[in-house]
Design an enzyme around this catalytic site. Sequence first.
Site, PDB file in Angstrom:
ATOM      1  N   LYS A  25     -18.246 -22.704 -43.468  1.00 41.78           N
ATOM      2  CA  LYS A  25     -18.087 -22.796 -42.013  1.00 41.78           C
ATOM      3  C   LYS A  25     -19.078 -23.828 -41.508  1.00 41.78           C
ATOM      4  O   LYS A  25     -20.126 -24.037 -42.127  1.00 41.78           O
ATOM      5  CB  LYS A  25     -18.389 -21.431 -41.378  1.00 41.78           C
ATOM      6  CG  LYS A  25     -17.732 -21.234 -40.045  1.00 41.78           C
ATOM      7  CD  LYS A  25     -16.284 -20.808 -40.208  1.00 41.78           C
ATOM      8  CE  LYS A  25     -15.588 -20.649 -38.893  1.00 41.78           C
ATOM      9  NZ  LYS A  25     -14.261 -20.038 -39.039  1.00 41.78           N
ATOM     10  N   GLY A  79      -2.636 -16.558 -26.472  1.00 42.56           N
ATOM     11  CA  GLY A  79      -2.960 -17.887 -26.989  1.00 42.56           C
ATOM     12  C   GLY A  79      -2.159 -18.146 -28.248  1.00 42.56           C
ATOM     13  O   GLY A  79      -1.080 -17.568 -28.441  1.00 42.56           O
ATOM     14  N   ASN A  80      -2.696 -18.988 -29.111  1.00 43.61           N
ATOM     15  CA  ASN A  80      -1.949 -19.392 -30.307  1.00 43.61           C
ATOM     16  C   ASN A  80      -1.499 -18.192 -31.143  1.00 43.61           C
ATOM     17  O   ASN A  80      -0.322 -18.072 -31.484  1.00 43.61           O
ATOM     18  CB  ASN A  80      -2.809 -20.345 -31.141  1.00 43.61           C
ATOM     19  CG  ASN A  80      -2.156 -20.694 -32.450  1.00 43.61           C
ATOM     20  OD1 ASN A  80      -2.505 -20.162 -33.491  1.00 43.61           O
ATOM     21  ND2 ASN A  80      -1.153 -21.563 -32.411  1.00 43.61           N
ATOM     22  N   GLY A  91      -3.969 -10.821 -25.439  1.00 44.75           N
ATOM     23  CA  GLY A  91      -4.068 -12.269 -25.574  1.00 44.75           C
ATOM     24  C   GLY A  91      -2.690 -12.904 -25.420  1.00 44.75           C
ATOM     25  O   GLY A  91      -1.650 -12.218 -25.535  1.00 44.75           O
TER      26      GLY A  91
HETATM   27  P1  NAD Z   1      -6.628 -19.017 -27.981  1.00 48.46           P
HETATM   28  O1  NAD Z   1      -7.821 -19.593 -27.330  1.00 48.46           O
HETATM   29  O2  NAD Z   1      -5.426 -19.867 -28.242  1.00 48.46           O
HETATM   30  O3  NAD Z   1      -6.105 -17.748 -27.127  1.00 48.46           O
HETATM   31  C1  NAD Z   1      -6.940 -16.738 -26.679  1.00 48.46           C
HETATM   32  C2  NAD Z   1      -6.120 -15.891 -25.700  1.00 48.46           C
HETATM   33  O4  NAD Z   1      -6.879 -14.739 -25.346  1.00 48.46           O
HETATM   34  C3  NAD Z   1      -5.774 -16.598 -24.393  1.00 48.46           C
HETATM   35  O5  NAD Z   1      -4.478 -16.247 -23.984  1.00 48.46           O
HETATM   36  C4  NAD Z   1      -6.794 -16.017 -23.409  1.00 48.46           C
HETATM   37  O6  NAD Z   1      -6.331 -16.042 -22.068  1.00 48.46           O
HETATM   38  C5  NAD Z   1      -6.859 -14.604 -23.933  1.00 48.46           C
HETATM   39  N1  NAD Z   1      -8.048 -13.846 -23.491  1.00 48.46           N
HETATM   40  C6  NAD Z   1      -9.342 -14.273 -23.419  1.00 48.46           C
HETATM   41  N2  NAD Z   1     -10.110 -13.282 -22.938  1.00 48.46           N
HETATM   42  C7  NAD Z   1      -9.297 -12.222 -22.732  1.00 48.46           C
HETATM   43  C8  NAD Z   1      -9.484 -10.907 -22.252  1.00 48.46           C
HETATM   44  N3  NAD Z   1     -10.691 -10.460 -21.897  1.00 48.46           N
HETATM   45  N4  NAD Z   1      -8.422 -10.083 -22.161  1.00 48.46           N
HETATM   46  C9  NAD Z   1      -7.178 -10.518 -22.526  1.00 48.46           C
HETATM   47  N5  NAD Z   1      -6.933 -11.750 -22.981  1.00 48.46           N
HETATM   48  C10 NAD Z   1      -7.977 -12.582 -23.083  1.00 48.46           C
HETATM   49  O7  NAD Z   1      -7.168 -18.350 -29.336  1.00 48.46           O
HETATM   50  P2  NAD Z   1      -6.364 -18.035 -30.665  1.00 48.46           P
HETATM   51  O8  NAD Z   1      -6.378 -19.222 -31.550  1.00 48.46           O
HETATM   52  O9  NAD Z   1      -5.064 -17.370 -30.330  1.00 48.46           O
HETATM   53  O10 NAD Z   1      -7.348 -16.965 -31.344  1.00 48.46           O
HETATM   54  C11 NAD Z   1      -7.388 -15.611 -30.959  1.00 48.46           C
HETATM   55  C12 NAD Z   1      -8.226 -14.830 -31.968  1.00 48.46           C
HETATM   56  O11 NAD Z   1      -7.673 -14.981 -33.275  1.00 48.46           O
HETATM   57  C13 NAD Z   1      -9.690 -15.256 -32.113  1.00 48.46           C
HETATM   58  O12 NAD Z   1     -10.452 -14.109 -32.470  1.00 48.46           O
HETATM   59  C14 NAD Z   1      -9.661 -16.213 -33.303  1.00 48.46           C
HETATM   60  O13 NAD Z   1     -10.928 -16.309 -33.952  1.00 48.46           O
HETATM   61  C15 NAD Z   1      -8.657 -15.495 -34.178  1.00 48.46           C
HETATM   62  N6  NAD Z   1      -8.004 -16.349 -35.190  1.00 48.46           N
HETATM   63  C16 NAD Z   1      -7.276 -17.439 -34.837  1.00 48.46           C
HETATM   64  C17 NAD Z   1      -6.633 -18.187 -35.804  1.00 48.46           C
HETATM   65  C18 NAD Z   1      -5.752 -19.360 -35.451  1.00 48.46           C
HETATM   66  O14 NAD Z   1      -5.148 -19.912 -36.384  1.00 48.46           O
HETATM   67  N7  NAD Z   1      -5.617 -19.733 -34.199  1.00 48.46           N
HETATM   68  C19 NAD Z   1      -6.778 -17.843 -37.171  1.00 48.46           C
HETATM   69  C20 NAD Z   1      -7.527 -16.723 -37.508  1.00 48.46           C
HETATM   70  C21 NAD Z   1      -8.137 -15.982 -36.503  1.00 48.46           C
END
Ligand code: NAD
Length: 427
Positions: free
Chosen positions: A106, A220-221, A218
């Site tokens: 990391k 997001g992605n 959530g």
């Molecule tokens: P992102 O930034 O695309 O989305 C995050 C989402 O969470 C957004 O919709 C945001 O509005 C929402 N959010 C933030 N605070 C919130 C709250 N208090 N209540 C409800 N919703 C809330 O992030 P992501 O890439 O989707 O990642 C989400 C999680 O998954 C993180 O813990 C990340 O470490 C983990 N993760 C992501 C990936 C990846 O490939 N993107 C891979 C492994 C793990």
Amino acid sequence: MTEQINAFQMAQAQFDHVARLLNLDPQAAEMLRWPTREFRFQVPVRMDDGSIRVFFGYRVQHSDARGPAKGGIRFHPSETLDTVRALAMWMTWKTAVADIPLGGGKGGVAVDSASLSIGEQERLCRGWIRQIYRNIGPRQDVPAPDVGTNPRMMGWMMDEYSRLVGEYTPGVITGKPVGGGGSLGRTEATGFGVVYNIREAMKRLDIKPENSIAAIQGFGNVAQYAAIGFKNLGGKVACVSYWDRDDQRPYTVSHKDGIDPEFLQSITDVYGTIDKDKARDAGYQIEDGMAWISKEADVLIPAALEGQVNAETVQNIHPRVKILAEGANGPTTPEADAVLQERGIFNIPDFLCNAGGVTVSYFESVQNDMNFYWSREEVLSRLDAKLTKAFHDVYEMAEREKVYMRDAAYMVAIDKVVKAMELRGWL
Ligand code: NAD
């Protein structure tokens, strides 16, 4: 004063617990409690106003026993050597449980990337590579995007590395844009991977996906593609939630007939913020941010932040819930974990559940190495095969050793890393 344990101490404590369960060789345990290598360096950046600002950068390689270290680069103001060490260790377990031939690493920079102009971001990315390029590479350590970094930055970093080593080297970094060495299917990978895990858990628990309901935190992605994947499986998604940047609070967005993820995606910005007025006009209900956790559902998918299922919120989980699929990293606190175990809620632990992203990152470097690119269907079907096997390996360990799924996932992972160390004559 209560002592705060930091992320790295937590990662070590989790490891020690499983090392005891596995009766692990003490020398192997000592080696794995610490990163193999760590780098801390200055990255001076010429700012737009002509001044020079010095940032601190990190790269930690926790283990390369099973292959080159692998893990993202975070740009976050509170990044420290210890957060990077913890995340690097968790990556070792994630790549091992998914059985991809990579180790764990990391990196990071203590910075709020949103406070930098695009030019400053580019100079920071290129500067980070100049300080570390001798110690990373397709056969040593392959970074990727994480919090605060994105595919465009990966493109700059790959370019800087290629210039320094004198040859085009797309395999030095993953998460690059499609067309610039990136892989198709990477965007969907983590969310779809969450659903492949849920599908396999349902088979084991004898739950029919067609009659099932999920509630997601959530949008997001990860959450967007988990919602699409769950609907494709035949289930209904009762709600998603998001952080509203205007109101500075979270909301849950639900629909009595189940949400339409593609419609909600069309009214969501790049930060995962839903336009609640448009949602309301389309017949959606807007509720409190934590309402998602108390929905009558079979599956809960926290896919936003860490620590969301905690001693307080766990009490609100509906009696119908049978599966907690951890899309986010670290969404469940140890106190909540104990309650979930007592209630018999089946857990799919984060580093198994969200391993889809790193798996397709690995596929990206394989395609870079071959200089031959797969179709989206090929990427997703290989991902499905990998994660389906990973899920059942962990499930069978849990059954055989009569342990909780989280411990079983650690046991599978640590076992694989130690075997590789033995085979290489390190032990
Ligand atoms: P992102 O930034 O695309 O989305 C995050 C989402 O969470 C957004 O919709 C945001 O509005 C929402 N959010 C933030 N605070 C919130 C709250 N208090 N209540 C409800 N919703 C809330 O992030 P992501 O890439 O989707 O990642 C989400 C999680 O998954 C993180 O813990 C990340 O470490 C983990 N993760 C992501 C990936 C990846 O490939 N993107 C891979 C492994 C793990």
